[in-house]
Design a protein around this motif. Structure first.
Motif, PDB file in Angstrom:
ATOM      1  N   SER A 198      75.014 111.345   1.620  1.00  0.00           N
ATOM      2  CA  SER A 198      75.085 110.523   0.715  1.00  0.00           C
ATOM      3  C   SER A 198      73.628 109.583   0.645  1.00  0.00           C
ATOM      4  CB  SER A 198      75.830 109.278   0.785  1.00  0.00           C
ATOM      5  OG  SER A 198      75.871 108.520   0.006  1.00  0.00           O
ATOM      6  N   LEU A 199      73.237 108.944  -0.568  1.00  0.00           N
ATOM      7  CA  LEU A 199      72.230 108.254  -0.768  1.00  0.00           C
ATOM      8  C   LEU A 199      72.788 106.748   0.000  1.00  0.00           C
ATOM      9  CD1 LEU A 199      71.884 106.872  -4.502  1.00  0.00           C
ATOM     10  CD2 LEU A 199      74.157 107.971  -3.491  1.00  0.00           C
ATOM     11  N   ALA A 200      71.673 106.030   0.057  1.00  0.00           N
ATOM     12  CA  ALA A 200      71.870 104.711   0.930  1.00  0.00           C
ATOM     13  C   ALA A 200      72.806 103.793   0.330  1.00  0.00           C
ATOM     14  CB  ALA A 200      70.740 104.275   1.267  1.00  0.00           C
ATOM     15  N   ALA A 201      72.640 103.589  -1.149  1.00  0.00           N
ATOM     16  CA  ALA A 201      73.303 102.928  -1.822  1.00  0.00           C
ATOM     17  C   ALA A 201      75.058 102.794  -1.723  1.00  0.00           C
ATOM     18  CB  ALA A 201      72.932 102.813  -3.416  1.00  0.00           C
ATOM     19  N   LEU A 202      75.464 104.130  -1.738  1.00  0.00           N
ATOM     20  CA  LEU A 202      76.783 104.557  -1.259  1.00  0.00           C
ATOM     21  C   LEU A 202      77.241 104.817  -0.106  1.00  0.00           C
ATOM     22  CD1 LEU A 202      77.026 106.655  -4.514  1.00  0.00           C
ATOM     23  CD2 LEU A 202      77.538 104.069  -4.443  1.00  0.00           C
ATOM     24  N   GLY A 203      76.359 105.255   0.831  1.00  0.00           N
ATOM     25  CA  GLY A 203      76.332 105.562   2.141  1.00  0.00           C
ATOM     26  C   GLY A 203      76.706 104.695   3.009  1.00  0.00           C
ATOM     27  N   SER A 204      76.690 103.274   2.763  1.00  0.00           N
ATOM     28  CA  SER A 204      77.065 102.240   3.828  1.00  0.00           C
ATOM     29  C   SER A 204      78.261 101.271   3.225  1.00  0.00           C
ATOM     30  CB  SER A 204      75.850 101.458   4.108  1.00  0.00           C
ATOM     31  OG  SER A 204      75.291 100.775   2.900  1.00  0.00           O
ATOM     32  N   THR A 205      78.659 101.697   1.892  1.00  0.00           N
ATOM     33  CA  THR A 205      79.520 100.784   1.386  1.00  0.00           C
ATOM     34  C   THR A 205      80.750 101.728   0.698  1.00  0.00           C
ATOM     35  OG1 THR A 205      78.179 101.212  -0.743  1.00  0.00           O
ATOM     36  CG2 THR A 205      77.919  99.000   0.485  1.00  0.00           C
ATOM     37  N   LEU A 206      80.591 102.382  -0.348  1.00  0.00           N
ATOM     38  CA  LEU A 206      81.674 103.155  -1.051  1.00  0.00           C
ATOM     39  C   LEU A 206      82.075 104.277  -0.061  1.00  0.00           C
ATOM     40  CD1 LEU A 206      82.413 104.020  -4.674  1.00  0.00           C
ATOM     41  CD2 LEU A 206      82.132 105.770  -3.109  1.00  0.00           C
ATOM     42  N   VAL A 207      81.197 104.929   0.251  1.00  0.00           N
ATOM     43  CA  VAL A 207      81.730 106.207   1.282  1.00  0.00           C
ATOM     44  C   VAL A 207      82.541 105.823   2.471  1.00  0.00           C
ATOM     45  CG1 VAL A 207      80.777 108.016   2.513  1.00  0.00           C
ATOM     46  CG2 VAL A 207      79.957 107.677   0.535  1.00  0.00           C
ATOM     47  N   PRO A 208      82.105 104.841   3.216  1.00  0.00           N
ATOM     48  CA  PRO A 208      82.676 104.524   4.420  1.00  0.00           C
ATOM     49  C   PRO A 208      84.262 104.331   4.026  1.00  0.00           C
ATOM     50  CG  PRO A 208      80.761 103.577   4.725  1.00  0.00           C
ATOM     51  CD  PRO A 208      80.672 104.159   3.168  1.00  0.00           C
ATOM     52  N   ARG A 209      84.237 103.577   2.857  1.00  0.00           N
ATOM     53  CA  ARG A 209      85.829 103.135   2.415  1.00  0.00           C
ATOM     54  C   ARG A 209      86.587 104.547   2.163  1.00  0.00           C
ATOM     55  NH1 ARG A 209      83.460  98.832  -1.463  1.00  0.00           N
ATOM     56  NH2 ARG A 209      82.698  97.106   0.078  1.00  0.00           N
ATOM     57  N   ALA A 210      85.849 105.524   1.421  1.00  0.00           N
ATOM     58  CA  ALA A 210      86.758 106.873   1.140  1.00  0.00           C
ATOM     59  C   ALA A 210      86.994 107.515   2.534  1.00  0.00           C
ATOM     60  CB  ALA A 210      85.760 107.487   0.501  1.00  0.00           C
ATOM     61  N   VAL A 211      85.932 107.444   3.480  1.00  0.00           N
ATOM     62  CA  VAL A 211      86.451 108.074   4.860  1.00  0.00           C
ATOM     63  C   VAL A 211      87.615 107.382   5.401  1.00  0.00           C
ATOM     64  CG1 VAL A 211      85.647 108.511   7.270  1.00  0.00           C
ATOM     65  CG2 VAL A 211      83.959 108.715   5.149  1.00  0.00           C
ATOM     66  N   ARG A 212      87.851 106.263   5.313  1.00  0.00           N
ATOM     67  CA  ARG A 212      88.757 105.596   5.758  1.00  0.00           C
ATOM     68  C   ARG A 212      90.226 105.793   5.271  1.00  0.00           C
ATOM     69  NH1 ARG A 212      89.378  99.104   5.292  1.00  0.00           N
ATOM     70  NH2 ARG A 212      89.635  99.955   3.154  1.00  0.00           N
ATOM     71  N   ARG A 213      90.052 105.838   3.694  1.00  0.00           N
ATOM     72  CA  ARG A 213      91.135 106.540   2.839  1.00  0.00           C
ATOM     73  C   ARG A 213      91.476 107.937   3.214  1.00  0.00           C
ATOM     74  NH1 ARG A 213      93.185 103.993  -1.676  1.00  0.00           N
ATOM     75  NH2 ARG A 213      94.324 104.973  -2.948  1.00  0.00           N
TER      76      ARG A 213
END
Length: 297
Positions: free
Chosen positions: A97-112
């Motif tokens: 992931s690009l940084a803007a999403l890789g430390s915000t939205l993507v971790p939330r998706a991983v948890r889900r």
């Protein structure tokens, strides 16, 4: 030489007797003896010496068993792999992931995603958008999230997000008194800019040019998150993907809407045919769910 003969030979070596091999494989003892005789005839050397009714492995038989056993270990591995693919897709998921999403939205998706796939192994790397594209195109990763400046050849893709830019600045910045930041407000201001190759930078520059604004670029960086960190330190004001500003407001960063509207666009990238894998489909669904929830907040 066929698979059944090898299976009986292996069972005999492991069990230590024809009766035990017959028990393990649920066949008759004569069937074991017949299979071994046929195998010896086929390979051209004796596997066992017959000593007082017992089968004693010959040196050649022991060497042959080592290779046969290794082959069966490989088959066991293939069976496990097939089970993982059946139950979990690939059993692992690699995300870039690009940084803007890789430390915000993507971790939330991983948890889900892990709520329903707790045993799936996940790899997540934050890369430049071009690095994300190359990693997916080279089949090193299953899913990628990249900004719209990337070359989309060689990957399956679709638009993932279009987020409106926001202005970020330190709490003592003179523009904090404004409810909205306009392009003309940034004339001669110390400005933290995206890298030249970023298409969002070009769209931002067009808004400046339309009103004759000339911000003073003090730092260039490819990452919106870095712009947020620099703005918080008082380096200047910047325009960023709002996803990248997540968490910075609590630390004192001031965030304001920007006019005219400029959008940060991102794509979701897949290896060819990867979208067919269940894990990829489920993680894509998790990403979209988190994005939708964020849009409502």
């Amino acid at each position: 030489m066929n698979f059944r003969q090898l299976e009986i030979f292996r069972a005999l070596m492991i069990g230590g007797s024809a009766s035990r091999a017959a028990e393990l494989l649920r066949v008759t003892q004569p069937a074991v003896s017949r299979a071994i005789s046929e195998l010896e005839s086929r390979i051209g050397f004796p596997l066992f010496d017959r000593v007082k009714g017992r089968l004693i492995p010959t040196p050649e038989g022991q060497l042959f068993f080592n290779d046969v056993n290794n082959a069966f270990v490989g088959l066991d591995s293939l069976r496990s792999s097939a089970a993982r693919i059946r139950d979990f897709g690939s059993g692992s998921l690699r995300i870039a992931s690009l940084a803007a999403l890789g430390s915000t939205l993507v971790p939330r998706a991983v948890r889900r995603f892990r709520e329903t796939n707790p045993h799936t192994s996940i790899t997540l790397q934050v890369l430049s958008s071009s690095g994300v594209r190359d990693a997916v195109a080279n089949q090193q990763f299953d899913i990628g999230l990249a900004a719209d400046e990337v070359d989309l050849s060689g990957v399956d893709h679709s638009v993932f997000q279009s987020a409106r830019a926001v202005a970020v600045m330190p709490p003592d910045h003179p523009l904090t008194k404004n409810d909205v930041i306009y392009a003309q407000d940034l004339h001669n201001m110390a400005f933290i800019s995206l890298a030249p190759e970023d298409r969002a930078r070009s769209r931002i520059a067009d808004t400046f040019e339309a009103v004759g604004a000339r911000p003073h670029i003090v730092v260039e960086t490819p990452a919106s998150m870095t712009i947020c960190a620099l703005a918080l330190q008082g380096v200047g004001i910047g325009l960023v993907n709002p996803m990248a500003s997540d968490g910075f407001e609590k630390r004192g960063l001031v965030i304001r809407p920007y006019e005219p509207a400029v959008f940060f666009k991102s794509y979701i990238l897949f290896r060819p045919d990867a979208q067919r894998a269940r894990l990829v489909r489920e993680f894509t669904s998790a990403l979209n769910d988190v994005l939708r929830i964020g849009a409502k907040d």
